[in-house]
Design a protein around this motif. Sequence first.
Motif, mmCIF file in Angstrom:
data_model
loop_
_atom_site.group_PDB
_atom_site.id
_atom_site.type_symbol
_atom_site.label_atom_id
_atom_site.label_comp_id
_atom_site.label_asym_id
_atom_site.label_seq_id
_atom_site.Cartn_x
_atom_site.Cartn_y
_atom_site.Cartn_z
ATOM 1 N N GLY A 1 0.835 -1.188 0.000
ATOM 2 C CA GLY A 1 0.000 0.000 0.000
ATOM 3 C C GLY A 1 0.873 1.242 0.000
ATOM 4 O O GLY A 1 2.084 1.162 0.187
ATOM 5 N N PRO A 2 0.269 2.398 -0.192
ATOM 6 C CA PRO A 2 1.052 3.632 -0.326
ATOM 7 C C PRO A 2 1.806 3.958 0.944
ATOM 8 O O PRO A 2 2.936 4.426 0.905
ATOM 9 N N ASP A 3 1.180 3.710 2.092
ATOM 10 C CA ASP A 3 1.881 3.972 3.340
ATOM 11 C C ASP A 3 3.099 3.083 3.461
ATOM 12 O O ASP A 3 4.186 3.525 3.843
ATOM 13 N N GLU A 4 2.889 1.833 3.109
ATOM 14 C CA GLU A 4 4.009 0.898 3.209
ATOM 15 C C GLU A 4 5.093 1.255 2.224
ATOM 16 O O GLU A 4 6.286 1.145 2.526
ATOM 17 N N VAL A 5 4.623 1.673 1.050
ATOM 18 C CA VAL A 5 5.606 2.060 0.053
ATOM 19 C C VAL A 5 6.436 3.212 0.593
ATOM 20 O O VAL A 5 7.666 3.226 0.497
ATOM 21 N N GLN A 6 5.749 4.144 1.178
ATOM 22 C CA GLN A 6 6.479 5.298 1.660
ATOM 23 C C GLN A 6 7.446 4.924 2.765
ATOM 24 O O GLN A 6 8.609 5.319 2.766
ATOM 25 N N SER A 7 6.948 4.132 3.695
ATOM 26 C CA SER A 7 7.829 3.749 4.796
ATOM 27 C C SER A 7 8.977 2.905 4.277
ATOM 28 O O SER A 7 10.109 3.012 4.723
ATOM 29 N N PHE A 8 8.670 2.069 3.305
ATOM 30 C CA PHE A 8 9.728 1.257 2.723
ATOM 31 C C PHE A 8 10.775 2.129 2.071
ATOM 32 O O PHE A 8 11.973 1.922 2.214
ATOM 33 N N LEU A 9 10.274 3.141 1.358
ATOM 34 C CA LEU A 9 11.212 3.964 0.608
ATOM 35 C C LEU A 9 12.045 4.855 1.504
ATOM 36 O O LEU A 9 13.088 5.346 1.094
ATOM 37 N N THR A 10 11.570 5.092 2.721
ATOM 38 C CA THR A 10 12.384 5.933 3.593
ATOM 39 C C THR A 10 13.570 5.178 4.134
ATOM 40 O O THR A 10 14.568 5.774 4.528
ATOM 41 N N THR A 11 13.463 3.865 4.187
ATOM 42 C CA THR A 11 14.561 3.115 4.781
ATOM 43 C C THR A 11 15.392 2.372 3.755
ATOM 44 O O THR A 11 16.560 2.089 3.987
ATOM 45 N N GLN A 12 14.770 2.046 2.619
ATOM 46 C CA GLN A 12 15.498 1.205 1.687
ATOM 47 C C GLN A 12 15.607 1.850 0.322
ATOM 48 O O GLN A 12 14.879 2.778 -0.016
ATOM 49 N N CYS A 13 16.475 1.272 -0.465
ATOM 50 C CA CYS A 13 16.796 1.861 -1.755
ATOM 51 C C CYS A 13 15.563 1.912 -2.647
ATOM 52 O O CYS A 13 15.216 2.971 -3.138
ATOM 53 N N GLY A 14 14.928 0.778 -2.839
ATOM 54 C CA GLY A 14 13.643 0.757 -3.521
ATOM 55 C C GLY A 14 13.686 0.896 -5.024
ATOM 56 O O GLY A 14 12.645 0.959 -5.669
ATOM 57 N N VAL A 15 14.866 0.926 -5.604
ATOM 58 C CA VAL A 15 14.906 1.086 -7.050
ATOM 59 C C VAL A 15 14.365 -0.174 -7.711
ATOM 60 O O VAL A 15 14.731 -1.282 -7.357
ATOM 61 N N ILE A 16 13.502 0.041 -8.692
ATOM 62 C CA ILE A 16 12.835 -1.110 -9.300
ATOM 63 C C ILE A 16 13.758 -1.691 -10.364
ATOM 64 O O ILE A 16 14.193 -1.012 -11.288
ATOM 65 N N SER A 17 14.001 -2.990 -10.222
ATOM 66 C CA SER A 17 14.910 -3.630 -11.166
ATOM 67 C C SER A 17 14.214 -3.868 -12.500
ATOM 68 O O SER A 17 13.036 -4.176 -12.550
ATOM 69 N N GLU A 18 14.956 -3.727 -13.548
ATOM 70 C CA GLU A 18 14.378 -3.912 -14.881
ATOM 71 C C GLU A 18 13.952 -5.357 -15.117
ATOM 72 O O GLU A 18 12.966 -5.644 -15.739
ATOM 73 N N HIS A 19 14.740 -6.292 -14.591
ATOM 74 C CA HIS A 19 14.487 -7.694 -14.913
ATOM 75 C C HIS A 19 13.329 -8.252 -14.122
ATOM 76 O O HIS A 19 12.463 -8.931 -14.650
ATOM 77 N N THR A 20 13.335 -7.992 -12.852
ATOM 78 C CA THR A 20 12.352 -8.659 -12.012
ATOM 79 C C THR A 20 11.231 -7.738 -11.588
ATOM 80 O O THR A 20 10.293 -8.176 -10.951
ATOM 81 N N LYS A 21 11.349 -6.454 -11.873
ATOM 82 C CA LYS A 21 10.348 -5.472 -11.477
ATOM 83 C C LYS A 21 10.123 -5.447 -9.981
ATOM 84 O O LYS A 21 9.019 -5.214 -9.511
ATOM 85 N N LYS A 22 11.144 -5.747 -9.244
ATOM 86 C CA LYS A 22 11.008 -5.705 -7.790
ATOM 87 C C LYS A 22 11.854 -4.556 -7.265
ATOM 88 O O LYS A 22 12.805 -4.111 -7.913
ATOM 89 N N MET A 23 11.510 -4.141 -6.058
ATOM 90 C CA MET A 23 12.248 -3.032 -5.481
ATOM 91 C C MET A 23 13.473 -3.545 -4.755
ATOM 92 O O MET A 23 13.432 -4.559 -4.077
ATOM 93 N N CYS A 24 14.525 -2.799 -4.895
ATOM 94 C CA CYS A 24 15.778 -3.181 -4.264
ATOM 95 C C CYS A 24 15.633 -3.046 -2.757
ATOM 96 O O CYS A 24 15.189 -2.033 -2.242
ATOM 97 N N THR A 25 16.036 -4.090 -2.044
ATOM 98 C CA THR A 25 15.840 -4.056 -0.595
ATOM 99 C C THR A 25 17.083 -3.612 0.139
ATOM 100 O O THR A 25 17.155 -3.712 1.363
ATOM 101 N N ARG A 26 18.054 -3.142 -0.600
ATOM 102 C CA ARG A 26 19.275 -2.721 0.090
ATOM 103 C C ARG A 26 19.076 -1.367 0.724
ATOM 104 O O ARG A 26 18.035 -0.739 0.586
ATOM 105 N N SER A 27 20.129 -0.898 1.379
ATOM 106 C CA SER A 27 19.994 0.361 2.095
ATOM 107 C C SER A 27 19.955 1.520 1.124
ATOM 108 O O SER A 27 20.127 1.372 -0.081
ATOM 109 N N GLN A 28 19.773 2.715 1.673
ATOM 110 C CA GLN A 28 19.680 3.910 0.840
ATOM 111 C C GLN A 28 20.969 4.183 0.107
ATOM 112 O O GLN A 28 20.989 4.906 -0.867
ATOM 113 N N ARG A 29 22.019 3.609 0.597
ATOM 114 C CA ARG A 29 23.296 3.895 -0.037
ATOM 115 C C ARG A 29 23.801 2.708 -0.854
ATOM 116 O O ARG A 29 24.987 2.545 -1.045
#
Lengths: 361, 96
Positions: A200-228
Amino acid sequence: MKMEDMPLSGPDNTKLEALVNDIYSELVEDACLGLCFEVHRAVKQGYFFLDETDQESMKEFEIVDQPGVDIFGQVYNQWKNKECECPNCKRLIAASRFAPHLEKCLGMGRNSSRIANRRLASNNNMSKSESDQEDNDDLNDNDWSYGAEKRAKKRKSDKSQTSPRRSKTLKHKNGELGSGISADPYKYNYNAGINYEMLGPDEVQSFLTTQCGVISEHTKKMCTRSQRCPQHTDEQRMAVRVFLLGPSAPVLPEADSVAVPESFDIPDGQALMSRLQWEDSPEISPSDSASSKASTNHSDSRRPKKKKPRPSLGLNSGGGIGSLSGGGGGGSSQSNISLSTKKKKPKLTAPSISSIYDDLN
Amino acid sequence: MSKDYQMKAAINQKLIEMGERERLKELLRAKLVESGWKDQLKAHCKDVIREKGLEHVTVEDLVTEVTPKGRALVPDSVKKELLQRIRAFLAQHAAL
């Protein structure tokens, strides 16, 4: 006795050949003699006829030379079609599949725990996403049905990855499946990655505040690594946030160098900053003063655009702008401080920001 | 001719001295076993023994029965290879 006297050519060739043949026959006779001695000794010692016991057993163990059968007369895959009953689940399993089935059924063995963990993880993700999707219609209305596709694809790939027969399908597809299986040990962690459709949007936001979240081209998933995380740049992270949370609503909790404002994808971000800064100076001096007519004019002209007083919003916007400007760098920290001390807040002349806070609230 | 005889003796001596004769012998034996010659001949031996009676077989009997057959049963390829090797040895060491 000089051999050099014998030229080996012409008529002597036959002599040479005769010589060669003589040597050869001597060698063969030696071999025959060796065999005779061997046999004779065996006869006298009594072990010559040991392998011939009686006619019946000789017939029994005769070498078989039929097609479809080995030399003992046994059929090759005789036991393949037999079925065994599993002691655990009482099912009838084919004999060749019995051992792997037992491994999974009893829960012992290397693969079974891995599969169980993966299944639990995906189940958690599924149940979580289903409960949250009712909250936000926006996500449900997303016309781009990528999530549904992705989920179906993921299930299929899950099934194909755990079965040991998967190598057979790989022969046809060189592309993704091959690379997917070869990266399987890494993909195990990757599968636990998040699909933004499921949150959900709240989760997305909270997720994005802590994690990188860049969507991978191949798997269309968000990167779970840190912001750096070194795999993705800040620009990518900003783009993802813009994409997921609407434009100009990035919540980057990093306080970086001045270079960061350039990475903002908000078109009017910097313009906003400059506008705010520009607005500050005339406002610090009391707006009642007639000295700064132009500024008051300017501020007057801007006020009617925003008629709704939003005192409650003031703090939010202050906080929002604070975080924005915090990302914007030290240059705008002055505006930060000055803004927060301000009481008149509806000076937000940028209509885009108001729309953000609409959404957030 | 005694010259031939001498030459033959000399060559034989050289063969033995250089160890080539042993090598040739081993090579021949291996090839014969591989080709099944030995088993064939053993079967023939069995027949001879059964014929003569187990108790009364002598080495001479076996030799006289078995050797000509053995000579005939050697496969052509084995024979050719061995002749080739002997010729090569002679060419190399017989001081042409």
